[in-house]
Enzyme design. Structure first.
Site, mmCIF file in Angstrom:
data_model
loop_
_atom_site.group_PDB
_atom_site.id
_atom_site.type_symbol
_atom_site.label_atom_id
_atom_site.label_comp_id
_atom_site.label_asym_id
_atom_site.label_seq_id
_atom_site.Cartn_x
_atom_site.Cartn_y
_atom_site.Cartn_z
ATOM 1 N N GLY A 69 0.808 -1.218 0.000
ATOM 2 C CA GLY A 69 0.000 0.000 0.000
ATOM 3 C C GLY A 69 0.833 1.256 0.000
ATOM 4 O O GLY A 69 2.032 1.215 -0.297
ATOM 5 N N HIS B 85 4.238 1.636 -8.149
ATOM 6 C CA HIS B 85 3.252 0.542 -8.043
ATOM 7 C C HIS B 85 2.299 0.555 -9.234
ATOM 8 O O HIS B 85 1.959 -0.486 -9.782
ATOM 9 C CB HIS B 85 2.410 0.706 -6.771
ATOM 10 N N ARG C 90 8.121 5.361 1.371
ATOM 11 C CA ARG C 90 8.788 6.010 2.505
ATOM 12 C C ARG C 90 9.126 7.468 2.220
ATOM 13 O O ARG C 90 9.424 8.216 3.153
ATOM 14 C CB ARG C 90 10.066 5.254 2.849
#
Ligand code: AMP
Length: 282
Positions: free
Chosen positions: A31, A37, A189
């Site tokens: 996620g 992604h 991050r």
């Protein structure tokens, strides 16, 4: 987009796809989705009839409980992004779905050095957790194609090893790393970087690229040491900076023609740990 929250729902859906002979592409994630992604979703869609994305923050791959705790979970935004990208199914299981108390999901594989070097050295137990969750997800989703990112080079090497060792009936497709315009690899991050560290972090890719450009001018060990020092000089705290064989992930003494080579690093930018790599020889 169909949202599936448990294994019973997933089972019914997968059985229907298999009955129709549809090819399943699978993108496992934790996620906090970004364009990296989403590019995996697009590449899965290009090769398959149906794309399943999973969001599961896997507790067994975090060696640091604080890191697990701090992991961002912007689920509403993730759902919107997946919908806009044309993902067909979001599978969002609970811990009990992945690790039912009465099921032994431990893997007895021995990848040796593959899981001991680099990330393995600094995140003990991490790859055991990664193999465990990917194997479990593959068992549940039964995809034809598994799409993963080169950004996590060692992870791809470990999963490739697992697929070969267990003769898993899935094709692994590796997608290129998506980057910000200044070269910083997109990562969940990155949102935790302060302004100061966000401005310093692109040095990681600049240094990796400089290593690629200087390949052959010095022995790999010396080039790697210079890369490590360049990160330190920028104020980052590198954990490792290695020029390794692209398959075994062992340090290389010299440049050999026709041998896959990659330079990999992990460095702390303040309290955020970033990893990146650049392929030196395909
Ligand atoms: P994660 O959610 O961090 O576990 O990542 C899920 C998948 O996305 C993994 O296969 C990663 O390698 C891939 N991925 C992460 N960042 C990027 C990126 N910047 N570009 C392409 N793929 C990525």
């Amino acid at each position: 987009m169909l949202l599936i929250r448990n294994n019973a729902g997933l089972k019914v859906f997968i059985a229907q796809l298999q009955k129709n002979g549809q090819r399943i592409g699978f993108v496992p994630t934790m996620g906090a989705l970004h364009e990296g992604h989403l590019s995996l979703i697009q590449q899965a869609a290009a090769q398959c009839d149906v794309v399943v994305c999973s969001i599961f923050v896997n507790p067994t791959q975090f060696n640091d409980p604080a890191d697990l705790e701090k992991y961002p979970r912007p689920i509403t935004r993730d759902i919107e992004l997946l919908q806009a990208t044309g993902c067909d199914v979001l599978y969002m299981p609970d811990v009990e779905d992945i690790y039912p108390p009465d099921l032994d999901t431990t893997l007895r594989l021995n990848p040796g050095k593959l899981i001991e070097v680099m990330e393995g050295e600094f995140r003990p137990g991490h790859f055991e957790g990664v193999m465990q969750v990917v194997k479990r997800l593959l068992d549940l989703v039964t995809p034809d194609v598994l799409v993963m990112g080169q950004k996590d080079y060692q992870q791809v090497a470990v999963i490739r090893f697992m697929i070969q060792k267990l003769r898993l009936p899935v094709t692994l497709y590796v997608a290129e790393t998506e980057r910000e315009t200044d070269g910083l690899a997109k990562s969940s991050r990155n949102v935790r970087l302060t302004q100061k560290w966000r401005s310093i972090a692109p040095v990681i890719y600049q240094t990796l690229s400089a290593t690629r450009d200087k390949l052959g001018t010095l022995p790999p060990k010396q080039l790697a040491e210079a890369g490590f020092r360049a990160l330190e000089a920028a104020g980052l705290r590198p954990e490792y900076y290695r020029i390794v064989d692209g398959v075994t992930l062992l340090d290389l003494e010299k440049v050999a023609k026709n041998k896959p080579m990659v330079v990999c690093t992990a460095a702390w930018a303040g309290d955020v740990r970033l990893i990146d790599n650049v392929i030196l020889q395909p």
